[in-house]
Design an enzyme around this catalytic site. Structure first.
Site, PDB file in Angstrom:
ATOM      1  N   CYS A  70       0.816  -1.213   0.059  1.00 42.45           N
ATOM      2  CA  CYS A  70      -0.032   0.057   0.028  1.00 42.45           C
ATOM      3  C   CYS A  70       0.882   1.227  -0.113  1.00 42.45           C
ATOM      4  O   CYS A  70       0.335   2.341   0.070  1.00 42.45           O
ATOM      5  CB  CYS A  70      -1.054   0.002   1.095  1.00 42.45           C
ATOM      6  SG  CYS A  70      -2.095  -1.461   0.845  1.00 42.45           S
TER       7      CYS A  70
ATOM      8  N   HIS B 112      -2.336   8.468   5.881  1.00 46.63           N
ATOM      9  CA  HIS B 112      -2.595   7.103   5.264  1.00 46.63           C
ATOM     10  C   HIS B 112      -3.995   6.960   5.394  1.00 46.63           C
ATOM     11  O   HIS B 112      -4.663   6.331   4.636  1.00 46.63           O
ATOM     12  CB  HIS B 112      -1.793   6.218   5.712  1.00 46.63           C
ATOM     13  CG  HIS B 112      -1.848   4.651   5.024  1.00 46.63           C
ATOM     14  ND1 HIS B 112      -1.519   4.739   3.694  1.00 46.63           N
ATOM     15  CD2 HIS B 112      -1.775   3.414   5.396  1.00 46.63           C
ATOM     16  CE1 HIS B 112      -1.701   3.382   3.307  1.00 46.63           C
ATOM     17  NE2 HIS B 112      -1.883   2.870   4.384  1.00 46.63           N
TER      18      HIS B 112
ATOM     19  N   GLU C 204      -0.643   5.821  13.057  1.00 49.20           N
ATOM     20  CA  GLU C 204      -0.420   6.911  12.356  1.00 49.20           C
ATOM     21  C   GLU C 204      -0.196   8.166  13.348  1.00 49.20           C
ATOM     22  O   GLU C 204       0.462   9.080  13.410  1.00 49.20           O
ATOM     23  CB  GLU C 204      -1.276   7.208  11.349  1.00 49.20           C
ATOM     24  CG  GLU C 204      -0.622   8.323  10.279  1.00 49.20           C
ATOM     25  CD  GLU C 204      -1.600   8.264   9.045  1.00 49.20           C
ATOM     26  OE1 GLU C 204      -2.584   7.439   8.743  1.00 49.20           O
ATOM     27  OE2 GLU C 204      -1.001   8.923   8.069  1.00 49.20           O
TER      28      GLU C 204
ATOM     29  N   HIS D 223      -9.768   2.562  -0.253  1.00 52.39           N
ATOM     30  CA  HIS D 223      -8.269   2.516  -0.044  1.00 52.39           C
ATOM     31  C   HIS D 223      -7.889   1.969  -1.531  1.00 52.39           C
ATOM     32  O   HIS D 223      -7.912   0.640  -1.688  1.00 52.39           O
ATOM     33  CB  HIS D 223      -7.822   1.526   0.976  1.00 52.39           C
ATOM     34  CG  HIS D 223      -6.646   1.298   1.263  1.00 52.39           C
ATOM     35  ND1 HIS D 223      -5.374   1.971   0.561  1.00 52.39           N
ATOM     36  CD2 HIS D 223      -5.531   0.805   2.175  1.00 52.39           C
ATOM     37  CE1 HIS D 223      -4.038   1.786   0.722  1.00 52.39           C
ATOM     38  NE2 HIS D 223      -4.215   0.837   1.925  1.00 52.39           N
TER      39      HIS D 223
ATOM     40  N   PHE E  94       1.606  -3.480   4.121  1.00 46.61           N
ATOM     41  CA  PHE E  94       2.140  -4.702   4.686  1.00 46.61           C
ATOM     42  C   PHE E  94       3.561  -4.883   4.254  1.00 46.61           C
ATOM     43  O   PHE E  94       3.861  -4.270   3.039  1.00 46.61           O
ATOM     44  CB  PHE E  94       1.496  -5.763   4.179  1.00 46.61           C
ATOM     45  CG  PHE E  94      -0.105  -6.082   4.535  1.00 46.61           C
ATOM     46  CD1 PHE E  94      -0.434  -5.182   5.790  1.00 46.61           C
ATOM     47  CD2 PHE E  94      -0.871  -6.702   4.026  1.00 46.61           C
ATOM     48  CE1 PHE E  94      -1.867  -5.546   6.048  1.00 46.61           C
ATOM     49  CE2 PHE E  94      -2.098  -7.008   4.365  1.00 46.61           C
ATOM     50  CZ  PHE E  94      -2.626  -6.491   5.664  1.00 46.61           C
TER      51      PHE E  94
END
Lengths: 393, 425
Positions: B176, B316, B327, B353, B412
């Site tokens: 991501c 994010h 975050e 996302h 990830f």
């Protein structure tokens, strides 16, 4: 002339059908006999990975279990490269060490796939059947074994390389671009030390399906890459893990380590592969580094895949250079993403020893003169042309 | 006259063209209107049967179709559309002749069930289909188009051929964070002086049953299926996961000197990039937030900026319980007392996302945020989480003058990238 920002190879990790580690490969190449598994996927043959003492590089069984074979191969080779460079466990250094990994994707759960393929056509509601079985039968953690960037992720977890982490995808070219960008970063001072490489598990039915769809796989019996061209060519895939530690000359000097070789130049490009286009790319690449080539002491380590058209065209280009050639896919099998790093590793080993290993087939010429440098080619089986020059460090 | 080099003497990298496509629509204009009006692009999945799935919603792009659908085919098409928009805006090069390399953030490529079922059918196996049957069928011919489509290199190759980018196309996957990584690769190439321009693209169109199930099995997805628009709720106390989405973003990056020389309009400046990997765990971040903190600090240092200079954080902000918490831990460490007062919104509350594409898409939205002086909101912010005292620009867009923004991307495999974007001078 030596320069502080020269990119040196200071560590090699290499595993393949020939064994584990640089020295094992050197020995095997000097007494070459093909290592093939002709049974498991008959009539297809693959070069199977030599047995690995996994615990030596991946000590935690939990880590081993979290990975599929392609990741274990890569994490093992990465650990070997870090050992070879003398940086394993050096937390301070590893925390600023960069990483560029060339990767495809991971293994599937073949039993689950087979069950779904068998049941789907008979299912009353095929869509619901697929959803139910994917949700019920896939292991949740399998995803992490499949994601391309999870080889790099596992290297970070197991070996602690965390300065940067980038994964490139795209078969042979991704391995060459990984090395090219690592060298460029070092030359520009964007990084001092980078772990670069990849892994490939050829002993996987899904990759065999893929290349069979392309009509590109060679049937046994085995014959070497160049000889194969008399009967249509084709690839014999090989399981390979290869990582290199590439380091600036000044950084290596400060650590007091000796290098395998110096990547004096590396170029990568693409074309649509109309006849002659790949040769034109290769000629331009060679011209760009020709001033550094010593014809009396040079040989070519070729990454030719065996696939007919590009292999024949590369063979003609190499013949025009008039240098001794060794096609690594004959010995290791063709390994897509790590194929270029592995050829580079063999080139660096040969340059360090000052001699080329013996021919792998009749059409390859013996080299008796001392080896001072090696050209390394990688023409992708479909796309991508790359050329590097490795000189003595 | 402004200088062409930055605080470290490197070429300043600017954005001269952008193209974006999300579940909200195609093009900068439509996206920006929807995004600043708090519109959600999340909808019920209609592309495939959803029976039995825990999550039945996604930010799919249903208005673009390709002849033989697959993730790489769709991702390639989205990329083509955003590249065309970015090139038109930038005015760089000529049609089919882009004067620089391609850096492409692409989802991992894999043959899908459609193709497996076709091979199984061709194998003629009746009862138990095995991979040996698939290999046999594959060798029988007629599947060469599948072979080519599912090469990892084919999307990049096709884009490079169509748009005439130079050199070997680089396709990257850092999960991501991929879009951020592609931007970083482009910035670095220009700073090295290898090229005056780079085409950076992030694209992802991989909403299919298996991709959805894979995330579902990791309990990463929101299951708040009704109404779909309410599912993505970053920073809200009742957030429960992210919503998969599709989209693409393209940026023409250029050295300032090159942009100036050809009289191009500078849309924004890529002032810095930071990247730090996390070796703690394959999917979880270090609990102390160290890698995320180091990543943001590295980006600011690269940009030559103190944290005080940052006026907006494009989070994010996935809406998973863990991501948003982590975050915030990172942001509060980097920005100290200011953390809770720097606006920090999540585009994902509206577009979902977009995974591989997210870093590129959200960098583009960050540039638009700076250009328009308008902060897109975080929608679905109904129940503040007392553990995250963030100014997420709740529910309604807000006017603000921003000179420097950061855009975070985490993935990830311990992937963390932060991009610093600045106003055109």
């Amino acid at each position: 002339m030596a320069h502080d920002r020269d990119a040196l190879i200071t560590g090699i990790g290499l595993v393949s059908c020939l064994g584990s580690g640089a020295d094992a490969h050197w020995d095997a190449l000097n007494a070459f006999a093909p290592v093939l598994d002709t049974d498991t996927f008959s009539p297809l043959a693959v070069h199977p990975l030599a047995p690995l003492a996994l615990d030596t590089q991946i000590p935690k069984r939990g880590d081993q279990r979290q990975m599929e074979a392609w990741q274990r191969i890569g994490v093992f080779a990465a650990g070997q490269a870090l050992d070879s460079a003398g940086v394993k466990g050096n937390t301070e250094l590893l925390s600023r060490m960069g990483m560029i990994v060339a990767a495809g994707g991971g293994e599937r759960d073949y039993a689950v796939d087979a069950a779904i393929l068998s049941g789907y056509p008979k299912a009353e509601n095929p869509g619901a059947y697929l959803n139910e079985h994917l949700l019920g039968d896939l292991r949740p953690t399998l995803f992490l074994a499949q994601l391309s960037n999870l080889l790099a992720g596992n290297i970070s977890v197991v070996h602690g390389v965390i300065g940067s982490s980038r994964t490139f995808m795209g078969e042979e070219a991704s391995g060459a671009d990984a090395v090219r960008i690592a060298c460029a970063r070092i030359a520009a001072g964007q990084s001092d030390i980078i772990l670069v490489g990849g892994s490939y598990n050829a002993q996987r039915p899904d990759v065999l399906v893929h290349y069979e769809m392309g009509g590109l796989l060679r049937r046994s019996p085995f014959d070497p890459v160049w000889a194969r061209q008399e009967s249509g060519g084709g690839m014999m895939l090989g399981s390979v893990g290869c990582f290199l530690v590439i380091e600036s000359r000044s950084h290596a000097a400060a650590r007091g380590v000796s290098a395998y070789g110096h990547i004096a130049s590396i170029k990568t490009d693409r074309c649509g592969r109309a006849p002659g286009q790949a040769t034109a790319n290769a000629r331009a690449q060679f011209a760009a580094m020709q001033a550094h080539v010593d014809p009396a002491g040079a040989a070519v380590i070729s990454g030719a895949s065996g696939v007919a058209a590009p292999t024949v065209e590369e063979g003609e280009f190499l013949a025009s250079l008039g240098l001794p050639v060794r096609a690594t896919a004959t010995a290791l099998g063709h390994s897509l993403e790590p194929s270029f790093p592995a050829s580079l590793a063999l080139a660096a080993m040969a340059v360090k020893r000052g001699s080329l290993f013996p021919p792998l087939e009749a059409s390859e010429r013996e080299m008796t003169a001392p080896l001072t440098q090696a050209l390394v080619t990688s023409w992708g089986h479909w796309r991508g042309e790359s050329l590097a020059l490795v000189t003595a460090a | 006259m402004t200088k062409d080099t930055d605080h470290l003497g490197r070429p300043i990298v600017v954005v001269t063209g952008m193209g974006v496509l999300t579940s909200l629509g195609q093009g900068q204009a439509d996206n920006w209107t929807a995004l600043t009006n708090g519109v959600s692009g999340i909808r019920r999945i209609t592309r495939f049967p959803i029976e039995g799935l825990r999550t039945t919603i996604a930010g799919t792009v249903d208005f673009v179709s390709v002849p033989e659908p697959s993730a790489p085919a769709q991702s390639q098409r989205l990329a083509e559309l955003v590249i065309e928009e970015a090139l038109a805006e930038s005015g760089i090069g000529r049609v089919g002749d882009f004067p620089g390399p391609l850096f492409l953030a692409l989802p991992p490529v894999e043959m899908e069930w459609t193709q497996r079922f076709a091979l199984a059918a061709a194998s003629g196996a009746n009862e138990n289909v095995t991979y040996a049957d698939l290999i046999r069928a594959a060798g029988g011919g007629g599947f060469e188009s599948y072979y080519r489509r599912f090469l990892f290199g084919s999307v990049g190759e096709n884009l490079a051929a169509t748009f005439g980018t130079k050199g070997s196309p680089v396709a990257t996957s850092t999960a991501c964070a991929s879009g951020g990584t592609a931007i970083q690769l482009g910035v670095e190439a220009i700073r090295r002086g290898e090229t005056d321009a780079a085409l950076v693209v992030g694209t992802d169109s991989s909403v299919n049953p298996e991709s959805l199930v894979r995330f579902s099995l990791l309990s990463a997805l929101s299951t708040r299926n009704d109404p779909p628009s309410s599912a993505s709720r970053p920073f809200s106390k009742d957030r429960e996961g992210f919503v998969m989405a599709e989209g693409a973003g393209a940026l023409v990056l250029e050295s300032l000197s090159s942009a100036r020389a050809r009289g191009a309009v500078v849309l924004g400046v890529v002032e810095g990039c930071g990247e730090v990997a996390d070796g703690f765990h394959r999917t979880r971040s270090s609990p102390d937030g160290k890698p995320v903190i180091a990543c943001m600090r590295a980006a600011l240092a690269d940009a030559g900026l103190a944290p005080d200079a940052v006026g907006y954080i494009n989070a994010h902000g996935t809406g998973t319980p863990e991501n948003d918490k982590m975050e915030w831990v990172g942001v509060s460490a980097v920005f100290g007392d200011r953390a809770g007062s720097i606006p920090m919104s999540s585009n994902k509350s509206m577009i979902g996302h977009s995974l591989t594409a997210a870093g590129a898409v959200e960098a583009i939205f960050s540039v638009l945020t700076i250009r328009h002086g308008l902060l897109p909101p975080t929608i679905n912010y109904d129940i503040p989480d007392p553990a995250l005292p963030v100014d997420c620009v709740p529910n309604v867009a807000r006017a603000a003058s921003v000179k420097h923004a950061i855009s975070n991307s985490f993935g990830f495999g311990g992937q963390n990238v932060c991009v610093v974007l600045g106003a055109a001078q």
